[in-house]
Write an enzyme that holds these catalytic residues in place. Structure first.
Site, PDB file in Angstrom:
ATOM      1  CD  GLN A 242       9.312  36.590   7.784  1.00 21.70           C
ATOM      2  OE1 GLN A 242      10.038  36.833   6.830  1.00 21.70           O
ATOM      3  NE2 GLN A 242       8.742  35.413   7.942  1.00 21.70           N
ATOM      4  CG  HIS A 245       4.946  35.690   5.688  1.00 19.30           C
ATOM      5  ND1 HIS A 245       4.690  34.887   4.617  1.00 19.30           N
ATOM      6  CD2 HIS A 245       6.299  35.823   5.735  1.00 19.30           C
ATOM      7  CE1 HIS A 245       5.822  34.552   4.020  1.00 19.30           C
ATOM      8  NE2 HIS A 245       6.809  35.110   4.684  1.00 19.30           N
ATOM      9  CD  GLU A 309      10.012  31.217   9.971  1.00 18.27           C
ATOM     10  OE1 GLU A 309       9.592  30.468   9.071  1.00 18.27           O
ATOM     11  OE2 GLU A 309       9.354  32.194  10.407  1.00 18.27           O
ATOM     12  CG  HIS A 310      13.314  33.914   8.467  1.00 19.68           C
ATOM     13  ND1 HIS A 310      11.959  33.986   8.745  1.00 19.68           N
ATOM     14  CD2 HIS A 310      13.440  33.029   7.460  1.00 19.68           C
ATOM     15  CE1 HIS A 310      11.300  33.184   7.930  1.00 19.68           C
ATOM     16  NE2 HIS A 310      12.178  32.577   7.140  1.00 19.68           N
ATOM     17  CG  ASP A 343      10.611  33.916   2.614  1.00 17.24           C
ATOM     18  OD1 ASP A 343      10.840  33.074   3.488  1.00 17.24           O
ATOM     19  OD2 ASP A 343       9.988  34.974   2.833  1.00 17.24           O
ATOM     20  CG  HIS A 402      17.214  -8.423  29.270  1.00 15.33           C
ATOM     21  ND1 HIS A 402      15.860  -8.522  29.423  1.00 15.33           N
ATOM     22  CD2 HIS A 402      17.417  -7.336  28.469  1.00 15.33           C
ATOM     23  CE1 HIS A 402      15.262  -7.550  28.756  1.00 15.33           C
ATOM     24  NE2 HIS A 402      16.205  -6.820  28.159  1.00 15.33           N
TER      25      HIS A 402
END
Length: 410
Positions: A242, A245, A309-310, A343, A402
């Site tokens: 990770q 990245h 995220e993960h 991924d 209304h």
């Protein structure tokens, strides 16, 4: 990675919102004012070329430029992603019920168009072309376009296999603006999806309204919950995967074992030396934490607070804690379920919420490309009862028109 206790973790500053970058705001204003001229200017400035649409002949040529193993891998990954997307889409259903003299229902209507942003910085990202395009096509979106800077043959091929209707070579803020407003050769789309750097994220946030967006994605994240049974070689490999990245990526190890934390640190140092991406990974590791917890309950609390995220579970009995984990983009259960498979090829989507957004939203799926509008048809029998209710509430709210709109019907 810094080693801290859970007590120290709770005192850390929380996630920041996506930046409102002045440069991005000024670029968007310029593009709105000057249109294609400004888009071309920024493309030349940042990518050294004008935007262009990839032709059918160029798509054919792209296939010739990638080897057979790569093509096979893309096709197999696409099949898995498509199968899972179809299973997700089957859960989204129209329905109709009869209730008190009325027929009420929900429709499922695909968007007319969608734009998929595929980053293309240091390396091409064909997997993102698959992840963004396939669920859109599964949902029935009529026109799906892909925009990617300095687009590589492998990204063109992945986009074509995924079912993209049009592919454009354009990136950055100018690509987001062109998709949001419809500029030059880039058609206006109903929704923009896909990851990107902080400038792309800021642009998506600022064009929201002109087009829908999936979410504002920040730096990539992984959090691993581990006890004393975890294999530190696996943990280190996943944290580094990770970290490579981006220099802003955020790796976390949340563990009940001081020994696991210590050995993971040594293993990271050993494996880092072997990586061609070690400079990027090393910088990202500086953003990360090894968080020591008193027990697994505290580890769960920390994980739910970060909402990564993960989220990986590398414990002796992962099934015992799954139900207590509620905030994450995607969950990887057990030591064999490495985040890298998500991924690329397990089938779940890798376009996921970051920066704590997993507290209130989920990853990209077919539901992001459909609308579920409701409808009602009221009978004479239902009208009488509804008039009483509507008139009473309209009176309370001081909305005379209304009330009259209800009363006039008989």
């Amino acid at each position: 990675m810094k080693t801290i206790t859970a007590d120290e973790f709770w005192k850390l500053p929380k996630n920041k919102e996506a930046e409102e970058i002045d440069t991005v705001r000024l670029m968007l204003e310029d593009i709105r004012l000057r249109g294609e001229e400004a888009v071309n200017k920024y493309s030349q400035k940042f990518d050294s070329q004008k935007p262009y649409q990839v032709t059918k002949n160029e798509i054919k040529e792209a296939y010739k430029k990638i080897d057979r193993p790569t093509l096979k891998a893309i096709k197999e990954a696409a099949r898995r992603i498509k199968d899972f997307s179809k299973a997700q889409f089957r859960q989204i259903k129209p329905f109709e019920i009869k209730m008190n003299g009325a027929v009420l229902g929900q429709k499922v209507i695909p968007l007319n168009s969608a734009g998929c942003y595929v980053p293309g910085g240091r390396y091409p990202l064909p997997s993102t072309a698959l992840m963004c395009t396939i669920p859109a096509k599964v949902s029935g979106v009529k026109e799906v376009i892909v925009c990617s800077p300095k687009i590589a043959p492998v990204t063109i091929v992945a986009s074509d296999i995924a079912g993209a209707d049009k592919i454009f070579c354009i990136g950055g803020v100018q690509a987001i603006a062109a998709m949001a407003y419809g500029i030059g050769i880039i058609p206006k789309v109903d929704k923009i999806v896909g990851p990107g750097n902080k400038y792309v994220a800021a642009a998506k946030k600022q064009v929201y309204g002109a087009a829908g967006i999936d979410f504002v994605a920040g730096p990539s994240e992984v959090l691993i919950i581990a006890d004393d049974s975890a294999k530190t070689t696996y943990i280190a490999a996943d944290l580094l995967a990770q970290s490579e990245h981006d220099v802003s990526a955020r790796p976390f190890l949340v563990t009940t074992s001081q020994k696991v934390a210590s050995e993971t640190g040594k293993e990271i140092e050993r494996q880092l030396k072997q990586l061609s991406t070690k400079e990027t990974a090393a910088k990202a590791l500086e953003n990360g934490y090894m968080i020591l917890c008193k027990n697994i309950k505290e580890a769960i609390e920390v994980a739910n607070s970060i909402a990564p995220e993960h989220l990986e579970i590398q414990t002796k009995k992962p099934e015992k804690i799954i139900r207590k984990l509620v905030n994450y983009g995607s969950l990887f259960i057990g030591e064999n379920s490495a985040e890298v498979f998500g991924d690329y090829c397990s089938g779940t989507n890798h376009t996921l919420p970051t920066s704590g957004a997993a507290r209130y939203t989920s990853g990209l799926s077919p539901k992001d490309f459909i609308k579920t509008p409701t409808y009602q048809q009221i009978s004479k029998k239902g009208l009488a009862k509804m008039k009483q209710i509507a008139c009473a509430l309209a009176t309370i709210e001081g909305l005379q028109a209304h009330k009259r709109a209800a009363e006039i019907r008989h």
